[in-house]
Write a protein that holds these residues in place. Structure first.
Motif, PDB file in Angstrom:
ATOM      1  N   LEU A   1      14.175 -15.619  -0.792  1.00  0.00           N
ATOM      2  CA  LEU A   1      15.009 -14.681  -0.033  1.00  0.00           C
ATOM      3  C   LEU A   1      15.105 -13.344  -0.763  1.00  0.00           C
ATOM      4  O   LEU A   1      15.068 -12.281  -0.134  1.00  0.00           O
ATOM      5  N   VAL A   2      15.224 -13.401  -2.084  1.00  0.00           N
ATOM      6  CA  VAL A   2      15.235 -12.167  -2.874  1.00  0.00           C
ATOM      7  C   VAL A   2      13.915 -11.429  -2.699  1.00  0.00           C
ATOM      8  O   VAL A   2      13.887 -10.203  -2.523  1.00  0.00           O
ATOM      9  N   GLY A   3      12.807 -12.169  -2.737  1.00  0.00           N
ATOM     10  CA  GLY A   3      11.514 -11.541  -2.548  1.00  0.00           C
ATOM     11  C   GLY A   3      11.383 -10.898  -1.182  1.00  0.00           C
ATOM     12  O   GLY A   3      10.836  -9.796  -1.053  1.00  0.00           O
ATOM     13  N   ARG A   4      11.909 -11.578  -0.154  1.00  0.00           N
ATOM     14  CA  ARG A   4      11.773 -11.078   1.211  1.00  0.00           C
ATOM     15  C   ARG A   4      12.575  -9.798   1.440  1.00  0.00           C
ATOM     16  O   ARG A   4      12.062  -8.820   1.991  1.00  0.00           O
ATOM     17  N   TYR A   5      13.826  -9.812   1.005  1.00  0.00           N
ATOM     18  CA  TYR A   5      14.701  -8.689   1.317  1.00  0.00           C
ATOM     19  C   TYR A   5      14.771  -7.658   0.189  1.00  0.00           C
ATOM     20  O   TYR A   5      15.080  -6.491   0.453  1.00  0.00           O
ATOM     21  N   GLY A   6      14.483  -8.084  -1.035  1.00  0.00           N
ATOM     22  CA  GLY A   6      14.527  -7.139  -2.141  1.00  0.00           C
ATOM     23  C   GLY A   6      13.201  -6.453  -2.416  1.00  0.00           C
ATOM     24  O   GLY A   6      13.177  -5.287  -2.824  1.00  0.00           O
ATOM     25  N   PHE A   7      12.092  -7.182  -2.180  1.00  0.00           N
ATOM     26  CA  PHE A   7      10.772  -6.639  -2.516  1.00  0.00           C
ATOM     27  C   PHE A   7       9.831  -6.553  -1.318  1.00  0.00           C
ATOM     28  O   PHE A   7       8.651  -6.264  -1.479  1.00  0.00           O
ATOM     29  N   ARG A   8      10.349  -6.831  -0.121  1.00  0.00           N
ATOM     30  CA  ARG A   8       9.539  -6.789   1.110  1.00  0.00           C
ATOM     31  C   ARG A   8       8.303  -7.682   0.986  1.00  0.00           C
ATOM     32  O   ARG A   8       7.230  -7.349   1.468  1.00  0.00           O
TER      33      ARG A   8
ATOM     34  N   ALA B   1       0.815  -1.214   0.000  1.00  0.00           N
ATOM     35  CA  ALA B   1       0.000   0.000   0.000  1.00  0.00           C
ATOM     36  C   ALA B   1       0.850   1.265   0.000  1.00  0.00           C
ATOM     37  O   ALA B   1       0.351   2.333  -0.332  1.00  0.00           O
ATOM     38  N   ASP B   2       2.120   1.153   0.382  1.00  0.00           N
ATOM     39  CA  ASP B   2       2.986   2.328   0.475  1.00  0.00           C
ATOM     40  C   ASP B   2       3.752   2.608  -0.806  1.00  0.00           C
ATOM     41  O   ASP B   2       4.462   3.615  -0.891  1.00  0.00           O
ATOM     42  N   ARG B   3       3.633   1.744  -1.787  1.00  0.00           N
ATOM     43  CA  ARG B   3       4.387   1.959  -3.018  1.00  0.00           C
ATOM     44  C   ARG B   3       3.832   3.160  -3.776  1.00  0.00           C
ATOM     45  O   ARG B   3       2.616   3.362  -3.842  1.00  0.00           O
ATOM     46  N   PRO B   4       4.715   3.975  -4.357  1.00  0.00           N
ATOM     47  CA  PRO B   4       4.280   5.232  -4.982  1.00  0.00           C
ATOM     48  C   PRO B   4       3.194   5.061  -6.036  1.00  0.00           C
ATOM     49  O   PRO B   4       2.255   5.868  -6.097  1.00  0.00           O
ATOM     50  N   ALA B   5       3.277   4.032  -6.875  1.00  0.00           N
ATOM     51  CA  ALA B   5       2.285   3.866  -7.937  1.00  0.00           C
ATOM     52  C   ALA B   5       0.913   3.538  -7.366  1.00  0.00           C
ATOM     53  O   ALA B   5      -0.115   3.973  -7.903  1.00  0.00           O
ATOM     54  N   VAL B   6       0.882   2.770  -6.271  1.00  0.00           N
ATOM     55  CA  VAL B   6      -0.397   2.472  -5.621  1.00  0.00           C
ATOM     56  C   VAL B   6      -0.982   3.733  -4.993  1.00  0.00           C
ATOM     57  O   VAL B   6      -2.180   4.012  -5.105  1.00  0.00           O
ATOM     58  N   ARG B   7      -0.150   4.513  -4.337  1.00  0.00           N
ATOM     59  CA  ARG B   7      -0.618   5.760  -3.719  1.00  0.00           C
ATOM     60  C   ARG B   7      -1.109   6.746  -4.785  1.00  0.00           C
ATOM     61  O   ARG B   7      -2.097   7.456  -4.576  1.00  0.00           O
ATOM     62  N   ARG B   8      -0.422   6.770  -5.926  1.00  0.00           N
ATOM     63  CA  ARG B   8      -0.856   7.664  -7.003  1.00  0.00           C
ATOM     64  C   ARG B   8      -2.234   7.258  -7.516  1.00  0.00           C
ATOM     65  O   ARG B   8      -3.111   8.107  -7.735  1.00  0.00           O
ATOM     66  N   ALA B   9      -2.447   5.962  -7.707  1.00  0.00           N
ATOM     67  CA  ALA B   9      -3.753   5.488  -8.156  1.00  0.00           C
ATOM     68  C   ALA B   9      -4.826   5.825  -7.132  1.00  0.00           C
ATOM     69  O   ALA B   9      -5.927   6.278  -7.493  1.00  0.00           O
ATOM     70  N   ALA B  10      -4.521   5.636  -5.864  1.00  0.00           N
ATOM     71  CA  ALA B  10      -5.500   5.940  -4.812  1.00  0.00           C
ATOM     72  C   ALA B  10      -5.856   7.416  -4.800  1.00  0.00           C
ATOM     73  O   ALA B  10      -7.012   7.788  -4.576  1.00  0.00           O
TER      74      ALA B  10
ATOM     75  N   GLY C   1       4.867  -5.901   2.550  1.00  0.00           N
ATOM     76  CA  GLY C   1       5.095  -4.702   3.352  1.00  0.00           C
ATOM     77  C   GLY C   1       4.951  -4.983   4.834  1.00  0.00           C
ATOM     78  O   GLY C   1       5.581  -5.885   5.388  1.00  0.00           O
ATOM     79  N   ARG C   2       4.075  -4.225   5.509  1.00  0.00           N
ATOM     80  CA  ARG C   2       3.912  -4.355   6.954  1.00  0.00           C
ATOM     81  C   ARG C   2       2.828  -5.342   7.351  1.00  0.00           C
ATOM     82  O   ARG C   2       2.581  -5.541   8.542  1.00  0.00           O
TER      83      ARG C   2
END
Length: 241
Positions: free
Chosen positions: A151-158, A1-10, A28-29
């Motif tokens: 592991l890439v997904g966890r640490y690279g893309f949260r 939800a915090d990613r810029p493109a999602v916030r822009r759409a919202a 995310g969180r």
């Protein structure tokens, strides 16, 4: 939800309606682990039910990419209590039976009233599971299915991804579409690097004239490629659907 493109759409959608955004499980969180489109239907149902608890009588779900597959399955599995979409129509018995088998666990786990949507928009959604026909999707499958990839997904893309395979395999988006009884908009870019145009066309064909299909010239994938003009048109569609 915090990613810029999602916030822009919202922010664009918020010019015409109240907007609720959330992060799917494992993103995310949010707690838990991502099941890459399976149990995320429960997350969406919880968000829709919460929106209605705030007093919103009409709720439209909009999903991008994996979220697009989730909003389609959610619309098929969660029906309103006013009689609309009570079950599959003639010629849809097999799909309806499968929806019942696959959806039984989902709805039993949720138990929330008012978790249905009144209209649905799927942007850059896949039509079928396990698609590996493009390089980005082959990379995504590596992230999902391999320990190093997770592991890439966890640490690279949260994004924390569940290690178990689907069991049972959830209803696919193209199987879900014939069961949807609310207004449906399918949006897809003709330069989508993940899912070529046979995906949105298959979804639209499965709707048997019930869905509206927008093929956007020059558009890539999902919210990152959705410009303000497209988002505004989507918002206008949701207001008039």
């Amino acid at each position: 939800a915090d990613r810029p493109a999602v916030r822009r759409a919202a922010e664009v959608f918020a010019q015409r309606a109240a907007v609720i955004t959330f992060s799917f499980r494992g993103h995310g969180r949010s707690g838990g682990r991502s099941t890459v489109g399976d149990r995320e239907v429960l997350d969406l149902a919880a968000a829709v039910a919460w929106a209605r608890s705030l007093g919103h009588r009409r709720v439209v779900t909009v999903g991008f990419s994996m979220g697009g597959s989730v909003v389609l399955r959610h619309a098929a599995l969660y029906r309103s209590a006013d009689g609309s979409g009570e079950g599959p129509g003639e010629g849809e018995k097999d799909s309806g039976d499968r929806a019942g088998r696959v959806g039984r666990r989902t709805e039993a786990c949720d138990g929330r009233a008012g978790a249905h949507t009144d209209a649905v928009v799927a942007v850059s959604a896949p039509a079928r599971w396990y698609y590996r026909g493009t390089a980005p999707m082959r990379r995504l499958h590596w992230v999902v299915t391999r320990r190093t990839g997770r592991l890439v997904g966890r640490y690279g893309f949260r994004t924390r991804i569940h290690t178990e395979d689907w069991d049972p395999v959830p209803l696919s988006p193209v199987e879900a579409v014939p069961l949807i009884r609310v207004p449906l908009l399918i949006v897809h870019g003709d330069r989508d690097p993940y899912f070529p145009l046979d995906h949105p066309r298959a979804l639209a064909a499965a709707a048997r004239g019930h869905a509206e299909l927008w093929l956007e010239r020059g558009m890539g994938h999902a919210e990152n490629a959705a410009d303000e003009d497209l988002l505004t048109r989507v918002a206008e569609w949701t207001a008039s659907a």
